[in-house]
Scaffold this motif. Structure first.
Motif, mmCIF file in Angstrom:
data_model
loop_
_atom_site.group_PDB
_atom_site.id
_atom_site.type_symbol
_atom_site.label_atom_id
_atom_site.label_comp_id
_atom_site.label_asym_id
_atom_site.label_seq_id
_atom_site.Cartn_x
_atom_site.Cartn_y
_atom_site.Cartn_z
ATOM 1 N N ILE A 126 0.515 9.620 -2.548
ATOM 2 C CA ILE A 126 0.230 8.716 -3.657
ATOM 3 C C ILE A 126 1.545 8.416 -4.371
ATOM 4 C CG2 ILE A 126 -1.025 8.395 -5.834
ATOM 5 C CD1 ILE A 126 -3.074 10.433 -4.815
ATOM 6 N N ARG A 127 1.740 7.138 -4.716
ATOM 7 C CA ARG A 127 2.942 6.744 -5.455
ATOM 8 C C ARG A 127 2.524 6.004 -6.717
ATOM 9 N NH1 ARG A 127 3.574 6.422 -0.244
ATOM 10 N NH2 ARG A 127 2.665 4.331 -0.119
ATOM 11 N N ILE A 128 2.986 6.512 -7.867
ATOM 12 C CA ILE A 128 2.770 5.889 -9.163
ATOM 13 C C ILE A 128 4.139 5.495 -9.687
ATOM 14 C CG2 ILE A 128 1.746 6.168 -11.460
ATOM 15 C CD1 ILE A 128 -0.214 6.569 -9.184
ATOM 16 N N ALA A 129 4.276 4.328 -10.279
ATOM 17 C CA ALA A 129 5.590 3.860 -10.727
ATOM 18 C C ALA A 129 5.583 3.528 -12.210
ATOM 19 C CB ALA A 129 6.037 2.634 -9.932
ATOM 20 N N ALA A 179 6.154 -4.160 -6.410
ATOM 21 C CA ALA A 179 5.792 -2.974 -5.621
ATOM 22 C C ALA A 179 4.303 -2.678 -5.732
ATOM 23 C CB ALA A 179 6.607 -1.774 -6.070
ATOM 24 N N ALA A 180 3.742 -2.848 -6.933
ATOM 25 C CA ALA A 180 2.307 -2.647 -7.110
ATOM 26 C C ALA A 180 1.515 -3.754 -6.414
ATOM 27 C CB ALA A 180 1.966 -2.599 -8.596
ATOM 28 N N ARG A 181 2.018 -4.972 -6.474
ATOM 29 C CA ARG A 181 1.296 -6.099 -5.894
ATOM 30 C C ARG A 181 1.194 -5.981 -4.379
ATOM 31 N NH1 ARG A 181 3.074 -10.693 -3.813
ATOM 32 N NH2 ARG A 181 5.162 -10.539 -4.709
ATOM 33 N N SER A 186 0.371 2.564 -6.003
ATOM 34 C CA SER A 186 -1.042 2.286 -6.259
ATOM 35 C C SER A 186 -1.290 1.823 -7.679
ATOM 36 C CB SER A 186 -1.893 3.522 -5.961
ATOM 37 O OG SER A 186 -1.498 4.615 -6.748
ATOM 38 N N ARG A 187 -0.381 2.140 -8.601
ATOM 39 C CA ARG A 187 -0.542 1.664 -9.973
ATOM 40 C C ARG A 187 0.760 1.839 -10.736
ATOM 41 N NH1 ARG A 187 -4.858 6.262 -11.834
ATOM 42 N NH2 ARG A 187 -5.443 6.082 -9.648
ATOM 43 N N LEU A 188 0.884 1.112 -11.833
ATOM 44 C CA LEU A 188 1.979 1.279 -12.784
ATOM 45 C C LEU A 188 1.453 2.047 -13.983
ATOM 46 C CD1 LEU A 188 3.617 -2.284 -12.781
ATOM 47 C CD2 LEU A 188 4.091 -0.343 -11.272
#
Length: 269
Positions: A126-129, A179-181, A186-188
């Motif tokens: 999972i990647r959250i930014a 990156a989210a788009r 997966s979310r900002l």
């Protein structure tokens, strides 16, 4: 001096922080050797149900440290080719360790994720930014290939082949919103670390073998040659937990009673 810190902000969640902000948490061996060793230790800690990786300061990880890389262990007496191979082995082992861990790993990308730093984030499930985060496949800008540490395998699977080619051939910066788009994250979230910890806490509430088997099947499905050859793997995982735990029945009871499920990971004896 240690450039890695471990925190336990809530039950079941460990946060590993790359802590060399003056070098933007670049991949010196003084950073990456303890990262690997701490990840291995967390993998053996059965009280840890999810792991968050983040960076101190304004960067997640800025990739190769071109000024103060340090020296990998056990390379004394090696000529340049052998030294280079051992160095690559160590960095690849960090990526492989993340993929092999029993626990899901969440990247809380707080800033720049460049080159190997992008690869580090991609290795996480999972990647959250943060809105301030950005990503760059930097190798092509340095006269090398953009392919390193699993990037050409993981990036197309995360964003599709066309987006991956765009990023890898141009070496351009991918900002957080894009990156989210395109699905790289997966979310900002701001603050990003709090969001990642909340996700980890949610994972920690669920069945440990259920989460572990889900991670295994997620990776196996990504690498499978066809859906038909892979579906039995999913089915076996479902049957395994259906027969060896009472979690399905507990989930059904909890929904009827309007309460959270209290999962056990073995049958009552």
């Amino acid at each position: 001096m240690s450039y890695v810190s471990i925190d336990r902000p809530v039950d079941g969640v460990a946060v590993l922080t790359l802590d060399r902000p003056e070098r933007m948490n670049a991949m010196s061996f003084d950073v990456m050797v303890p990262v690997r060793d701490q990840l291995v230790a967390l993998g053996h800690d059965n009280s840890v149900r999810a792991i968050v990786i983040t960076g101190a300061g304004r960067a997640f990880c800025a990739g190769a440290d071109q000024e103060s890389a340090g020296r990998p262990p056990h390379t004394e007496g090696l000529a340049r080719p052998g030294y280079a191979l051992r160095s690559l082995d160590l960095l690849e082992d960090v990526i492989g360790t993340i993929r092999r861990l029993h626990q899901p790993v969440i990247a809380a990308v707080n800033g720049a994720a460049i080159g190997g730093g992008l690869c580090l984030a991609l290795a996480c499930e999972i990647r959250i930014a943060s809105p301030a985060a950005y990503f760059r496949a930097a190798g092509i800008n340095n006269g090398l290939t953009a392919s390193e540490l699993g990037l050409s395998y993981l990036l197309p699977r995360a964003v599709g082949s066309s987006h991956a080619a765009d990023l890898m051939f141009t070496g351009r910066d991918l900002m957080a919103e894009e990156a989210a788009r395109i699905g790289l994250v997966s979310r900002l979230a701001d603050p990003v670390l709090e969001e990642a910890i909340a996700i980890g806490a949610r994972i920690a509430e669920l069945s440990q073998p259920g989460i572990e088997l889900t991670k295994k099947s997620l990776h196996a499905g990504t690498a499978a040659g066809s859906m038909e050859s892979y579906m039995p793997v999913e089915g076996i995982g479902q049957l395994y937990l259906r027969l060896l735990t009472d979690n399905f029945e507990e989930a059904t009871r909890a929904r009827k009673e309007g309460r959270p499920a209290r999962f056990r990971d073995d049958l009552p004896r």
